[in-house]
Design a protein around this motif. Structure first.
Motif, short mmCIF file in Angstrom:
data_model
loop_
_atom_site.label_atom_id
_atom_site.label_comp_id
_atom_site.label_asym_id
_atom_site.label_seq_id
_atom_site.Cartn_x
_atom_site.Cartn_y
_atom_site.Cartn_z
N MET A 759 0.84 -1.20 0.00
CA MET A 759 0.00 0.00 0.00
C MET A 759 0.87 1.24 0.00
O MET A 759 2.01 1.23 0.45
N VAL A 760 0.30 2.34 -0.50
CA VAL A 760 1.03 3.60 -0.61
C VAL A 760 0.18 4.73 -0.05
O VAL A 760 -1.01 4.84 -0.35
N SER A 767 2.02 10.82 10.88
CA SER A 767 1.25 10.20 11.97
C SER A 767 -0.01 9.48 11.50
O SER A 767 -0.57 8.69 12.25
N ASN A 768 -0.46 9.75 10.30
CA ASN A 768 -1.67 9.10 9.80
C ASN A 768 -1.39 8.46 8.46
O ASN A 768 -1.17 9.15 7.47
N PHE A 769 -1.37 7.12 8.43
CA PHE A 769 -1.15 6.41 7.17
C PHE A 769 -2.50 6.26 6.48
O PHE A 769 -3.35 5.49 6.92
N VAL A 770 -2.70 7.01 5.40
CA VAL A 770 -3.95 6.97 4.64
C VAL A 770 -3.69 6.22 3.34
O VAL A 770 -2.87 6.66 2.52
N ILE A 836 6.40 9.98 0.94
CA ILE A 836 5.60 8.85 0.46
C ILE A 836 5.90 7.66 1.36
O ILE A 836 7.05 7.24 1.50
N ALA A 837 4.85 7.12 1.99
CA ALA A 837 5.02 5.97 2.87
C ALA A 837 4.55 4.72 2.13
O ALA A 837 3.51 4.73 1.47
N MET A 849 7.35 -1.14 6.71
CA MET A 849 7.01 0.19 6.22
C MET A 849 8.28 0.99 5.97
O MET A 849 9.25 0.90 6.72
N LYS A 850 8.26 1.75 4.90
CA LYS A 850 9.39 2.62 4.59
C LYS A 850 8.85 3.96 4.12
O LYS A 850 7.87 4.02 3.37
#
Length: 855
Positions: A759-760, A767-770, A836-837, A849-850
């Protein structure tokens, strides 16, 4: 302009504002925890101690003194881990052209997730658990007992849940209730190869079933006690179980809810029975209790008759006002028979009792009929005359009877025996409930907009069904495998679009449902309009729209050891276990060393000694090219996750000591941001490596045979992720990933085959992975085929019809191809500091996660 791809939003409902995992600890500023401690206390037996029902006893039912009547549960925090809205995912797969001005951005983050993501840091800290956000459904990883206690006490959800569906393990078998890979359901009871490698699951297995059936009963009792507190007064609780333990579970539910609130035992008849040397078992059971039976919310469900059933129930036919029995040939060719006339049956006109005004002689077709001795007619004289005038009487036999047509009431009420739906037809998980069974339970006891809770998530069937029928949902599981299966199922789901009763979109007003007439003898005799029955499982559909899951969050439970005075003895026991665990780790470090997963090199230690530090737990000496060097070890929790804070503390202490060249972070699992950083980092004078502890170190005494592997500790490889820039856009490429395989005991370097999905978040705020993009390179393509089919149908529909204001759908074939690969959709570069996570999930449920910076 109406969208053609939509989801149901619960815009009139709220939920408490909770922190994200990255914000953990900030909520303490306004915590409800008093004096650093807070426990939920409930009576372990709220009913039988009042003398209402008999009591079931089992070993340690009341704790060590066997009369501890209070259940005590730690109150912990829940943290947001991911924000997922499938609308944002599917929009990457089509291009929309319009005849009207450009459509507004209906996929904005704040629109989908309420206002949780737009607050500054000061507002966030001051409003955790005090402020309300817009509602999003919730997928929570953690022990259901602790999560439910957190919802009850920390979030004030007492009396907020309408229905709870619990599908616990049916028994206490060794390996029958879990699986070790997302794409492998072949789990054999008693097989070491099938044993889960998840620390949380090992702990759950050992703690829960330590005393066999006695522990099992405590496990259920403890969760049911909290479930009762969460339910509304009109709420229902369903527990699905087999005949092996149904008698015991019903006893427990009598003790928790009171026998007076028992509603029904629902029998789920299966298509085949389980093999046994004696009588085969062909059913499972759903036990149904209400919080307060007198106030129970109940919606009657009906089943429509099959044509083959109708000819058996209605064995006569009326053609051109002539009546006769069906022939054998007509019964065989029932489809043709249904077209030629109207089926009917005759029914008794005598009532079950005696009503003087309905006792009389009645003349019909020149013959006088009397009511049976001691009984009366079902209606009075004027009613009988009305039935006669409309041709509803039959005197072909020796008595006068009422004629009922098949279309008078073309449905039948469900009983408590449900045929042929005992198991799921398309299993994603080793234990998976049928959609139909859950659907009936929810439709009987909830309305659209009501909240449903399932503390036994599994493959997410309850959440999936609740989503389809417009109910809010919360579901919980300890297993990473189960949660990831449920997450992918919900992300890729496609549902029928049901027309809402309220034109403004308020889901609480329900859907527009199909109705059927209910013509009765009474309504005909009294010349009244027939009653109308609502078919709650048949809403009107709009086939020009595609519906996907609404926004939901993935959440995790806070991890820490018990601290309450009441559990002091348990805390001492935990500390003793941790000391033994650290000694166990020390001995394995000495005997096995550490394996470099990517280079297959081994580091052997001359000595290892335990330390009393909070962040550095051991020191050791090893030989390198430079000679003998020193290493410090941080040993992660036996059952839990290595946190970012503890890693930071370990690095600080190692730097202060200044006498080591290596810091080794040992753990079974790591927080996603720890997992996704650089796996091997130089801190100037020393190197930091994250090293995975082999799960076999947790399984001693549980597996039948000791592990043969010497690789007890393996360094985690580097995730190889690249950014490609083209103009004002970038794309992410997963080039390789070193994934540890606990079955083969190897680190597979640069192998992308074991990635389940990735996922991206294209604009990560720290703080919020959307989730903005998702790719199932190692998943089942059939899930995305549903998206493709749905969009194809919309595209055909909008192309065929030349209607003004129509939004035309154009399929992006290249985007669909990318769904099964390792390169992301193009990402627009919005600013210099954009991050970009990327989160990668393996088939074992492990997550890496990176975070990449766009330069």
């Amino acid at each position: 302009m109406a969208k053609q791809v939509e989801s149901i939003k619960h815009t009139t409902t709220t939920r408490p504002h909770i922190p994200s995992k990255e914000e953990a600890g900030y909520e303490d500023a306004n915590s409800i925890v008093k004096n650093g401690k807070k426990v939920l206390e409930l009576s372990k037996n709220p009913v039988t101690h009042r003398g209402q029902d008999p009591e079931l006893y089992w070993l340690n039912k009341y704790g060590k003194d066997d009369r501890d009547e209070l259940l005590k549960v730690d109150i912990r925090s829940l943290y947001r881990h991911e924000h997922i809205a499938p609308e944002t995912l599917i929009k990457n797969l089509y291009k929309a052209t319009e005849t009207q001005p450009a459509q507004l951005d209906l996929f904005s983050v704040n629109t989908l997730f309420g206002n949780a993501l737009e607050k500054d840091e000061i507002e966030k800290v001051s409003e955790y658990y005090q402020h309300q956000d817009g509602w999003t459904n919730r997928l929570i990883q953690g022990d259901s007992h602790l999560v439910m206690a957190s919802l009850l006490e920390r979030e004030g959800m007492a009396g907020k849940v309408q229905t709870i569906y619990i599908d616990p393990p049916y028994g206490i078998k060794y390996g029958g209730n879990w699986q070790i890979k997302l794409n492998n359901r072949d789990v054999k009871d008693g097989s070491d190869e099938a044993l889960t490698g998840e620390p949380e699951q090992i702990k759950a297995f050992r703690d829960t079933w330590e005393l066999g059936i006695h522990s099992y009963l405590s496990y259920l009792r403890d969760r049911l006690l909290i479930a009762k507190e969460l339910l509304t007064e009109s709420g229902s609780c369903f527990v699905q179980i087999s005949d092996e333990n149904v008698h015991l579970v019903r006893n427990i539910m009598d003790e928790v809810f009171g026998s007076e609130n028992f509603v029904s035992l629902i029998i789920l008849k299966k298509t085949s029975g389980l093999g046994t040397s004696l009588l085969k078992s062909v059913y499972d059971i759903i036990i149904w209790y209400g919080k307060n039976k007198e106030k129970l919310k109940y919606r009657q469900l009906f089943k429509e008759f099959e044509e083959s059933d109708l000819v058996e129930l209605y064995p006569s036919i009326e053609i051109d006002k002539k009546r006769r029995p069906l022939t054998s040939e007509e019964k065989l060719n029932f489809k043709q028979t249904m077209k030629t006339g109207t089926l009917y049956r005759t029914m008794d006109l005598s009532s079950s009792g005696l009503t003087p005004s309905c006792v009389f002689d009645f003349e019909y077709n020149g013959k006088t009929y009397q009511s049976l001795k001691g009984k009366s007619w079902k209606t009075n004289l004027s009613g009988m005359q009305k039935l006669s005038s409309i041709g509803r009487l039959d005197n072909s036999g020796s008595t006068l009877r009422f004629i009922r047509y098949a279309n008078d009431f073309p449905v039948a009420e469900y009983s408590n025996i449900w045929d042929g739906i005992g198991g799921a037809s398309d299993k994603l998980y080793v234990v998976q409930t049928s959609n139909e069974a859950v659907k009936r339970c929810l439709l009987m006891t909830t309305d659209p907009g009501d909240l449903v809770l399932d503390p036994t998530c599994g493959s997410g069937t309850t959440a999936y069904v609740a989503e389809q029928w417009g109910r809010r949902w919360i579901t919980i599981d300890t297993s990473r495998i189960a949660l990831n299966i449920a997450k992918t199922r919900l992300m890729t789901a496609v549902f029928p679009f049901y027309n809402l009763y309220d034109e403004n979109g308020d889901i609480r007003q329900g859907f527009k449902y199909k109705t059927v007439p209910h013509i009765t003898l009474k309504s005909l005799a009294n010349d009244e309009p027939p009653a109308t029955e609502t078919l709650y499982d048949q809403p009107e559909q709009d086939k020009k729209k595609l519906r996907v899951s609404g926004p939901f969050t993935v959440e995790t439970l806070q991890n820490y050891e018990p601290t309450t005075p009441e559990e002091l003895d348990d805390e001492i026991r935990v500390n003793e276990e941790e000391g033994a665990f650290e000694e166990h780790i020390k001995q394995h470090l000495l005997s096995a060393g550490i394996k470099n997963g990517t280079k297959s090199e081994m580091v052997v230690f001359r000595s290892v000694e335990l330390l009393a530090g909070e962040a550095l737990h051991a020191e050791g000496f090893y030989q390198s090219e430079k000679g003998e060097e020193k290493a410090y070890f941080h040993i992660g929790p036996k059952f839990g996750t290595v946190s970012k804070k503890l890693v930071s503390d370990a690095i600080k202490q190692c730097r202060q000591k200044g006498d080591a060249s290596w810091l080794v972070i040992l753990g079974f699992s790591f927080e996603s941001d720890i997992e996704g950083g650089s796996q091997s980092t130089s801190m100037g004078t020393f190197q930091v490596d994250k090293v995975r502890i082999h799960d076999d170190l947790l399984q001693e005494g549980l597996k039948k045979k000791p592990a043969k592997s010497a690789a007890s500790f393996v360094t985690i490889g580097e995730t190889d992720i690249a950014l490609h820039k083209e103009g004002n856009t970038v794309s992410v490429e997963i080039r390789g990933l070193d994934i540890y395989d606990p079955i083969q005991d190897v680190v597979k370097a640069r192998n992308v085959a074991d990635i389940a999905y990735w996922m991206v978040d294209d604009d990560y705020d720290g703080s919020n992975f959307v989730v903005k993009q998702v790719f199932f390179c190692g998943g089942d393509k059939s899930e995305f085929d549903k998206w493709r089919k749905g969009l194809d149908n919309l595209a055909k529909d909008t192309t065929k019809k030349k209607v003004e204001k129509t939004l035309k759908i154009e399929i992006d074939d290249e985007a669909f191809e990318r769904l099964y690969g390792h390169i992301s959709h193009p990402i627009e570069v919005k600013n210099k500091g954009q991050k970009i996570a990327v989160r990668v999930i393996s088939q074992f449920g492990e997550e890496i996660m990176k975070v990449l910076s766009v330069k």
